[in-house]
Design an enzyme around this catalytic site. Structure first.
Site, short mmCIF file in Angstrom:
data_model
loop_
_atom_site.label_atom_id
_atom_site.label_comp_id
_atom_site.label_asym_id
_atom_site.label_seq_id
_atom_site.Cartn_x
_atom_site.Cartn_y
_atom_site.Cartn_z
N SER A 233 0.82 -1.22 0.00
CA SER A 233 0.00 0.00 0.00
C SER A 233 0.86 1.26 0.00
O SER A 233 0.62 2.20 -0.79
CB SER A 233 -0.97 -0.01 1.19
OG SER A 233 -0.32 -0.31 2.39
N HIS A 263 -2.04 -8.96 1.67
CA HIS A 263 -1.70 -7.72 2.40
C HIS A 263 -2.87 -7.38 3.33
O HIS A 263 -3.19 -8.15 4.22
CB HIS A 263 -1.39 -6.63 1.35
CG HIS A 263 -0.83 -5.36 1.90
ND1 HIS A 263 -0.12 -5.28 3.06
CD2 HIS A 263 -0.87 -4.07 1.41
CE1 HIS A 263 0.26 -4.03 3.28
NE2 HIS A 263 -0.20 -3.27 2.30
N HIS A 309 5.40 -13.26 7.80
CA HIS A 309 5.55 -11.86 7.38
C HIS A 309 6.71 -11.75 6.40
O HIS A 309 7.67 -12.50 6.48
CB HIS A 309 5.81 -10.94 8.59
CG HIS A 309 5.51 -9.52 8.29
ND1 HIS A 309 6.45 -8.68 7.75
CD2 HIS A 309 4.37 -8.80 8.41
CE1 HIS A 309 5.90 -7.49 7.56
NE2 HIS A 309 4.63 -7.53 7.95
N ARG A 318 2.57 -5.35 16.85
CA ARG A 318 1.17 -4.91 16.73
C ARG A 318 0.25 -6.01 17.27
O ARG A 318 -0.78 -5.75 17.88
CB ARG A 318 0.84 -4.58 15.27
CG ARG A 318 1.70 -3.48 14.70
CD ARG A 318 1.51 -3.32 13.19
NE ARG A 318 1.88 -4.53 12.47
CZ ARG A 318 1.70 -4.70 11.16
NH1 ARG A 318 1.15 -3.74 10.43
NH2 ARG A 318 2.07 -5.81 10.57
N ASP A 364 -2.76 -9.49 11.98
CA ASP A 364 -4.07 -9.95 11.54
C ASP A 364 -4.57 -11.16 12.31
O ASP A 364 -5.76 -11.49 12.24
CB ASP A 364 -4.04 -10.24 10.04
CG ASP A 364 -3.78 -8.98 9.26
OD1 ASP A 364 -4.35 -7.94 9.62
OD2 ASP A 364 -2.97 -9.01 8.32
N1 CMX Z 1 1.01 -20.38 5.93
C1 CMX Z 1 1.49 -21.22 4.99
N2 CMX Z 1 2.58 -20.98 4.26
C2 CMX Z 1 3.25 -19.85 4.52
C3 CMX Z 1 2.82 -18.92 5.49
C4 CMX Z 1 1.66 -19.22 6.21
N3 CMX Z 1 1.15 -18.40 7.12
N4 CMX Z 1 3.69 -17.87 5.52
C5 CMX Z 1 4.61 -18.12 4.56
N5 CMX Z 1 4.34 -19.31 3.96
C6 CMX Z 1 4.99 -19.90 2.81
C7 CMX Z 1 4.88 -18.96 1.63
O1 CMX Z 1 3.62 -19.08 0.99
C8 CMX Z 1 6.05 -19.39 0.77
O2 CMX Z 1 5.66 -20.57 0.10
P1 CMX Z 1 6.15 -20.87 -1.42
O3 CMX Z 1 7.63 -20.94 -1.32
O4 CMX Z 1 5.47 -22.13 -1.76
O5 CMX Z 1 5.68 -19.68 -2.24
C9 CMX Z 1 7.09 -19.75 1.82
O6 CMX Z 1 6.39 -19.99 3.04
C10 CMX Z 1 8.11 -18.66 2.07
O7 CMX Z 1 7.42 -17.46 2.37
P2 CMX Z 1 8.10 -16.31 3.26
O8 CMX Z 1 9.32 -15.84 2.56
O9 CMX Z 1 8.23 -16.75 4.67
O10 CMX Z 1 6.96 -15.20 3.23
P3 CMX Z 1 6.60 -14.20 2.06
O11 CMX Z 1 7.44 -12.97 2.26
O12 CMX Z 1 6.64 -14.84 0.72
O13 CMX Z 1 5.09 -13.88 2.38
C11 CMX Z 1 3.21 -13.40 3.72
C12 CMX Z 1 4.70 -13.16 3.53
C13 CMX Z 1 2.71 -12.47 4.84
C14 CMX Z 1 2.47 -13.05 2.43
C15 CMX Z 1 3.00 -14.89 4.11
O14 CMX Z 1 3.63 -15.14 5.34
C16 CMX Z 1 1.54 -15.27 4.18
O15 CMX Z 1 0.95 -15.60 3.15
N6 CMX Z 1 0.93 -15.26 5.41
C17 CMX Z 1 -0.49 -15.50 5.55
C18 CMX Z 1 -1.28 -14.26 5.11
C19 CMX Z 1 -1.14 -13.15 6.14
O16 CMX Z 1 -1.26 -13.36 7.34
N7 CMX Z 1 -0.88 -11.92 5.66
C20 CMX Z 1 -0.80 -10.75 6.54
C21 CMX Z 1 0.50 -10.01 6.42
C22 CMX Z 1 0.55 -8.88 7.41
C23 CMX Z 1 1.01 -7.58 6.80
O17 CMX Z 1 0.92 -7.37 5.56
O18 CMX Z 1 1.45 -6.71 7.58
#
Ligand code: CMX
Length: 426
Positions: A233, A263, A309, A318, A364
């Site tokens: 954002s 996000h 994250h 948070r 979240d």
């Molecule tokens: N559940 C399952 N798998 C997860 C996971 C979770 N909560 N968090 C990370 N992973 C997976 C990723 O999908 C990724 O898988 P692939 O290699 O198959 O693509 C792998 O672990 C590595 O990811 P990462 O480097 O640890 O995390 P990213 O930077 O790619 O993604 C985020 C970060 C937040 C999108 C991810 O942790 C996620 O999808 N979490 C769940 C959604 C969520 O809670 N989002 C809120 C974010 C809060 C914010 O924006 O402030």
């Protein structure tokens, strides 16, 4: 203490001088290198973007103008905006002046409500909120000043005007989206005796059964405002603003990014996940049941919302702030008990799964739980509440950037063929 405008204005000459000298004396020094993995991996960790309002440290989380979030959660969101923009916490007089200024700018023209009403009720609240913000663009003072030939040095003044206008109007606009989208009856007017945050939930029509709704709203809007510059954002708002799109266009761009499930929409997904679990197990499941269900989710290729994250590698402060609030406000709520069980079970499951770099909860994991407990039972609206808060951070960054005369964003993109050639790949 000075008004927000005067306080910021007094800092601009030294901020400009500092950066001009830095670039003149060290402009050719290298601060970042990009790997092939970063180019294909969302530029994760690439240090080539400046944001002075806040910083997210992997091991400590959010730091606002040099102070950790945990030491600032007593601030109102308006005072936080003052801090983000000027680097100082306002005293009582400056805080009151800002509150009064926002109140005086809060009128929303009727046509904006017509726009909100014209959209089908099946629309997502984030789409409605973004449209309403764009509808407000008609009143942009920066666009008018630009058309009249205002000098670059002075852009920030009318951008600050637009930003204060937008911040002042956002609670009214978002509350209207809530009431129209969910057929809750007439719009509720602002109460001049309430502050910016309390007015938001008042205009939404959320009943305050415990006397603590105002405190939750203030905390929620405070902790979601800023999370450095590279998140989707803030980054989108920054990029649109760099083209001199005004505050309304830029915040609408940011809101559209916030609407994505990885996000800002994660709070909606997270609460829905909690509700699904409660329904499936007829209440809070045991740790073993939850563990088994988490594996089912992961094995079907889905993520566990509320955990992980992109930058953080520890529990999100948070989350900690909301947890402390929930421990006082609703320790016996079933959804809070579920969130606590998840806190005990999910990190272990994600560790065993072996993919996520951070197995801890993010904001979240609790934000939706609290909103639901306080009577906001429409998860699809949660990201709109986040959006009202995130506008504060996006706009503080935008005003700083216009004051610093930050040029248009234009990274160089490269083709896969170029990368292959560069690294000697076939
Ligand atoms: N559940 C399952 N798998 C997860 C996971 C979770 N909560 N968090 C990370 N992973 C997976 C990723 O999908 C990724 O898988 P692939 O290699 O198959 O693509 C792998 O672990 C590595 O990811 P990462 O480097 O640890 O995390 P990213 O930077 O790619 O993604 C985020 C970060 C937040 C999108 C991810 O942790 C996620 O999808 N979490 C769940 C959604 C969520 O809670 N989002 C809120 C974010 C809060 C914010 O924006 O402030």
């Amino acid at each position: 203490m000075a008004s927000i405008r005067d306080a910021f204005k007094s800092k601009i000459p030294s901020l400009r001088e500092d950066v001009e000298r830095l670039v003149a004396e060290h402009g050719d020094k290298v601060i970042a290198e990009a790997t092939v993995a970063q180019a294909y991996g969302g530029m994760r960790g690439l240090r080539c973007m400046v944001c002075d309002t806040s910083l997210v440290k992997p091991d400590k989380g959010l730091i606002l103008r040099g102070t950790p979030l945990s030491e600032l959660t007593h601030l109102s969101p308006e005072d936080e905006f003052y801090l983000l923009l000027t680097g100082d916490i306002p005293d009582k007089a400056a805080s009151k002046e800002l509150g009064d200024e926002l109140a005086s700018r809060s009128h929303v023209p009727d046509y904006v409500f017509d726009v909100i009403r014209a959209v089908p009720k099946t629309s997502h609240p984030m789409a409605m909120l973004s449209m309403a913000v764009l509808a407000l663009e008609e009143g942009s003072k920066f666009r008018a000043a630009y058309n009249e030939g205002v000098r670059k040095e002075e852009y920030w003044e009318s951008v600050l005007d637009d930003s204060l206008d937008l911040i002042a109007k956002l609670p009214t606009v978002a509350a209207a989206v809530y009431r129209v989208r969910y057929d809750l009856g007439d719009l509720i007017p602002r109460d001049p005796n309430l502050d910016w945050s309390a007015n938001f939930t008042h205009m939404m029509g959320v009943p305050d059964t415990t006397g603590t709704l105002g405190e939750l709203t203030r905390l929620y809007l405070m902790i979601h405002a800023d999370h450095e510059g590279g998140n989707v954002s803030a980054n989108l708002c920054h990029t649109a603003g760099s083209a001199l799109s005004d505050s309304y266009y830029s915040v609408a761009a940011g809101l559209c990014g916030l609407a994505g499930p990885l996000h800002g929409l994660a709070n909606q997904e997270c609460l829905r996940f909690h509700l699904q679990i409660m329904e499936k197990f007829g209440g809070v499941p045991s740790k073993d049941q939850l563990k088994e269900y988490a594996w089912e989710i992961l094995n079907s290729g889905r993520v566990i919302p509320g955990f992980g994250h992109a930058v953080l590698r520890e529990t999100d402060p948070r989350y900690t702030a909301l947890h402390e609030f929930a421990m006082k406000a609703c320790p016996d709520a079933e959804l809070f008990k579920l969130a606590n069980t998840m806190y005990e079970v999910i990190p272990g499951v994600l560790t065993e799964h072996g993919k996520a770099k951070n197995v801890n909860p993010n904001v979240d994991a609790l934000s939706g739980v609290l909103l639901y407990e306080y009577g906001i039972k429409q998860p699809r609206f949660y990201t709109a509440i986040f959006g009202v808060s995130r506008a504060l951070g996006m706009l503080a960054q935008l005003v700083v950037n216009r004051a610093m005369k930050t040029p248009i964003t234009r990274p160089k993109s490269v083709s896969t063929a170029w990368i292959k050639e560069q690294v000697g790949a076939k």
